[in-house]
Each structure stands twice: as structure tokens, then as C-alpha cells.
Motif scaffolding. Structure first.
Motif, short mmCIF file in Angstrom:
data_model
loop_
_atom_site.label_atom_id
_atom_site.label_comp_id
_atom_site.label_asym_id
_atom_site.label_seq_id
_atom_site.Cartn_x
_atom_site.Cartn_y
_atom_site.Cartn_z
N GLY A 27 0.79 -1.22 0.00
CA GLY A 27 0.00 0.00 0.00
C GLY A 27 0.82 1.27 0.00
N THR A 28 2.12 1.16 -0.26
CA THR A 28 2.99 2.33 -0.28
C THR A 28 4.00 2.22 -1.41
OG1 THR A 28 4.90 1.59 1.03
CG2 THR A 28 2.93 2.22 2.25
N GLU A 29 4.77 3.28 -1.59
CA GLU A 29 5.92 3.26 -2.50
C GLU A 29 7.23 3.15 -1.74
OE1 GLU A 29 5.61 6.79 -4.83
OE2 GLU A 29 3.85 6.11 -5.94
N LEU A 30 7.16 2.94 -0.43
CA LEU A 30 8.34 2.90 0.42
C LEU A 30 9.00 1.53 0.39
CD1 LEU A 30 6.97 4.77 3.57
CD2 LEU A 30 8.15 5.74 1.59
N ARG A 31 10.33 1.56 0.49
CA ARG A 31 11.10 0.32 0.60
C ARG A 31 11.94 0.37 1.87
NH1 ARG A 31 14.71 -0.84 -4.17
NH2 ARG A 31 14.28 -3.04 -3.76
N LEU A 32 12.03 -0.77 2.54
CA LEU A 32 12.83 -0.86 3.76
C LEU A 32 13.67 -2.13 3.73
CD1 LEU A 32 10.21 -0.04 6.58
CD2 LEU A 32 11.80 1.56 5.47
N TRP A 33 14.81 -2.07 4.43
CA TRP A 33 15.58 -3.28 4.67
C TRP A 33 14.90 -4.04 5.80
CZ3 TRP A 33 18.88 -4.91 1.26
CH2 TRP A 33 19.57 -4.01 0.46
N LEU A 34 14.27 -5.17 5.47
CA LEU A 34 13.52 -5.96 6.45
C LEU A 34 13.99 -7.40 6.43
CD1 LEU A 34 9.89 -4.68 5.69
CD2 LEU A 34 11.49 -3.83 7.42
N ILE A 35 13.71 -8.09 7.53
CA ILE A 35 14.05 -9.51 7.58
C ILE A 35 13.27 -10.25 6.50
CG2 ILE A 35 12.28 -10.01 9.32
CD1 ILE A 35 14.29 -12.03 10.52
N ASP A 36 13.94 -11.16 5.83
CA ASP A 36 13.32 -11.94 4.77
C ASP A 36 12.20 -12.80 5.37
OD1 ASP A 36 12.65 -13.57 2.67
OD2 ASP A 36 14.68 -14.29 2.29
N ALA A 37 11.01 -12.70 4.78
CA ALA A 37 9.86 -13.43 5.31
C ALA A 37 10.12 -14.93 5.40
CB ALA A 37 8.63 -13.16 4.44
N ASP A 38 10.94 -15.47 4.51
CA ASP A 38 11.23 -16.91 4.56
C ASP A 38 11.91 -17.30 5.86
OD1 ASP A 38 10.13 -17.21 2.08
OD2 ASP A 38 12.04 -17.21 1.00
N ASN A 39 12.64 -16.36 6.45
CA ASN A 39 13.32 -16.66 7.71
C ASN A 39 12.35 -16.77 8.87
OD1 ASN A 39 16.35 -16.57 7.28
ND2 ASN A 39 15.73 -14.68 6.28
N MET A 40 11.15 -16.24 8.70
CA MET A 40 10.17 -16.30 9.78
C MET A 40 9.35 -17.58 9.74
SD MET A 40 11.06 -13.54 11.07
CE MET A 40 9.90 -13.63 12.43
N ASP A 41 9.44 -18.31 8.65
CA ASP A 41 8.61 -19.51 8.47
C ASP A 41 9.37 -20.76 8.92
OD1 ASP A 41 6.44 -21.02 7.77
OD2 ASP A 41 7.01 -21.18 5.65
N ARG A 42 9.81 -20.72 10.16
CA ARG A 42 10.54 -21.85 10.73
C ARG A 42 10.45 -21.78 12.25
NH1 ARG A 42 15.49 -20.45 12.90
NH2 ARG A 42 16.37 -18.43 12.29
N ALA A 43 10.83 -22.84 12.90
CA ALA A 43 10.87 -22.85 14.37
C ALA A 43 12.20 -22.29 14.84
CB ALA A 43 10.68 -24.27 14.88
N PHE A 44 12.16 -21.43 15.83
CA PHE A 44 13.38 -20.88 16.39
C PHE A 44 13.90 -21.81 17.49
CE2 PHE A 44 11.25 -16.78 15.14
CZ PHE A 44 12.08 -16.55 14.05
N SER A 45 15.20 -21.90 17.59
CA SER A 45 15.81 -22.68 18.66
C SER A 45 15.61 -21.96 19.99
CB SER A 45 17.30 -22.87 18.39
OG SER A 45 17.98 -21.63 18.57
N PRO A 46 15.73 -22.66 21.12
CA PRO A 46 15.62 -21.99 22.42
C PRO A 46 16.61 -20.84 22.57
CG PRO A 46 15.47 -24.36 22.70
CD PRO A 46 15.83 -24.13 21.27
N GLU A 47 17.83 -21.03 22.05
CA GLU A 47 18.82 -19.96 22.16
C GLU A 47 18.43 -18.75 21.32
OE1 GLU A 47 22.20 -17.77 23.19
OE2 GLU A 47 21.17 -19.47 24.12
N GLU A 48 17.92 -18.99 20.11
CA GLU A 48 17.46 -17.87 19.28
C GLU A 48 16.31 -17.14 19.94
OE1 GLU A 48 18.34 -19.16 14.67
OE2 GLU A 48 16.62 -20.05 15.68
N THR A 49 15.39 -17.90 20.53
CA THR A 49 14.25 -17.28 21.21
C THR A 49 14.73 -16.40 22.36
OG1 THR A 49 12.83 -19.14 20.63
CG2 THR A 49 12.11 -17.74 22.45
N ARG A 50 15.68 -16.90 23.13
CA ARG A 50 16.22 -16.11 24.24
C ARG A 50 16.84 -14.81 23.74
NH1 ARG A 50 20.82 -14.75 26.24
NH2 ARG A 50 21.99 -16.00 24.73
N ARG A 51 17.62 -14.90 22.67
CA ARG A 51 18.29 -13.70 22.14
C ARG A 51 17.27 -12.70 21.61
NH1 ARG A 51 22.25 -17.48 19.98
NH2 ARG A 51 21.25 -17.32 17.94
N ILE A 52 16.23 -13.21 20.94
CA ILE A 52 15.21 -12.31 20.39
C ILE A 52 14.50 -11.56 21.51
CG2 ILE A 52 13.01 -12.21 19.15
CD1 ILE A 52 14.01 -14.64 17.53
#
Length: 218
Positions: A27-52
Motif C-alpha cells: 500500500g505504499t511506494e516505500l522500501r525498507l531493509w527488512l528480515i526476509d519473510a522466509d526466515n520467519m517460516d521456521r521454528a526458532f531454537s531456544p537460544e534464538e528465542t532467548r536472544r530475540i
């Protein structure tokens, strides 16, 4: 196009193989450096969850309220045209960039997080706009026409910030999806709009409803 190295390294330290990509916001003409959506379609490890949880990389998402505020400024440029604007808790810089594109005289992206300010710089360059930067809102002079704020309240414990916004600007424009229906004598609700965080985090439906409030200093 290559993502800024410092931001990519910081994200990788949190989420391993996560990558930043230049994404166009819906809905915009704006572009941003964002996390790749494919990286969100997985389970995070306990250590990754803690860091996040300890160091959330909020600067690599465009949160729903920021997207709503950016769209609002694009549709209503009179709110910022020719004005001095400060974006409080700028994150990715989406609202600051939208204000600059809408014709603001000056826009300061303000955030405590050095990585957020780096993201603001990278995203400003991606959209060919110029911003100024600040790490300390309270070090700024009371010289702004408008303070813009998106996704900063989080919960009602932060509601005292509503008065602080007006300590540095004559007006404030606040978008929030977490604390949508607060009562404050100086703030009135302008609209209730809908958006989702990008990339889509599949957040509860209630967080897709964003309230937009306006206040003027008494």
C-alpha cells in the motif's frame, strides 16, 4: 542490492542465517531493509528465542502502527508539509521517511538503539530522502512543529510519554495497536485503521487495528 553489512551482521548474530532484503511495503511506494519473510517460516531454537527476547531486532520489521502512520502521511501530506518533525522511537524509520517524502522541512529520526539509527540511515538512502538523527529525545530543543510516534506505548505503563511528546513539539500524532483506547485530555482519536506488521508475523487480529491520535499543546 546488498544489505548494509553492520545490520546484516547484527541480525545474523541473533538469528543465524536470517537475511535482510529490500522490501516494498504494501500500500505504499516505500522500501525498507527488512528480515526476509522466509526466515520467519521456521521454528526458532531456544537460544534464538532467548536472544530475540533480550535484544529484539524491531528495526528489521515494519510494525502495523508504523505502516498506518506512513500511509496516513502519504494520503494527508498537509500534516507535515513545511514543518519540523521528530519521529520518536523511529525503529526502521518508516514514519520519518514518509514525513520527508510528504514535504516536511526537517525530519529527525530519534531512537535510543544505535542499530535502529543505522537502519534509519540505510532506509533513508534506499528511499532517497535526507533525515537528521538523534539518540536522546530529551536533549532536543523544544522546536518541533510535530512529534510523530508509532508502536511506542506497548502498555499503559508508558502512557506518561503522551505528555513528554508535547514537551518538544507543539503537536503530536500517535499511532498504536497495543494501547488503542487511552483517555487523555489533550488527545483525540482521528481514525482507527487496519494494517499488519511486515513481514507478516501472524499476530492476533486485535493487533491489526491501529488507533491514530492527535494532540496540541495547551
Amino acid at each position: 542490492m546488498t544489505a548494509p553489512a553492520t545490520l546484516q551482521t547484527a541480525l545474523g548474530e541473533l538469528l543465524g542465517d536470517a537475511r535482510l532484503t529490500a522490501a516494498t511495503l504494501p500500500g505504499t511506494e516505500l522500501r525498507l531493509w527488512l528480515i526476509d519473510a522466509d526466515n520467519m517460516d521456521r521454528a526458532f531454537s531456544p537460544e534464538e528465542t532467548r536472544r530475540i527476547l533480550e535484544e529484539p531486532p524491531y528495526w528489521c520489521f515494519c510494525w502495523a502502527s508504523g505502516l498506518v502512520l506512513a500511509r496516513w502521511l502519504a494520503e494527508h501530506p498537509e500534516w507535515v508539509r513545511g514543518k519540523r518533525v521528530l519521529d520518536f522511537g523511529a525503529g526502521s524509520g518508516v514514519a520519518a521517511i514518509a514525513a520527508a517524502r510528504a514535504g516536511a522541512l526537517e525530519v529527525v529520526a530519534c531512537d535510543l538503539d544505535p542499530l535502529a539509527l543505522l537502519a534509519c540511515r540505510a532506509n533513508a538512502a534506499l528511499n532517497d530522502v535526507e533525515l537528521s538523527y538523534s539518540a536522546d529525545f530529551f536533549a532536543e530543543a523544544d522546536r518541533f512543529d510535530l512529534i510523530i510516534v508509532a508502536d511506542v506505548l506497548y502498555d499503559r505503563a508508558n502512557l506518561p510519554l503522551l505528555d513528554q511528546f508535547l514537551s518538544r513539539g507543539r503537536e503530536a500524532l500517535v499511532a498504536d495497536s497495543r494501547v488503542r483506547d487511552f483517555q487523555h485530555p489533550l488527545y483525540r482519536q482521528l481514525a482507527r485503521l487496519e494494517a499488519c506488521t511486515w513481514p507478516d508475523l501472524a499476530e492476533p487480529a486485535e493487533f491489526r487495528h491501529v488507533s491514530l491520535y492527535h494532540a496540541e499543546r495547551a
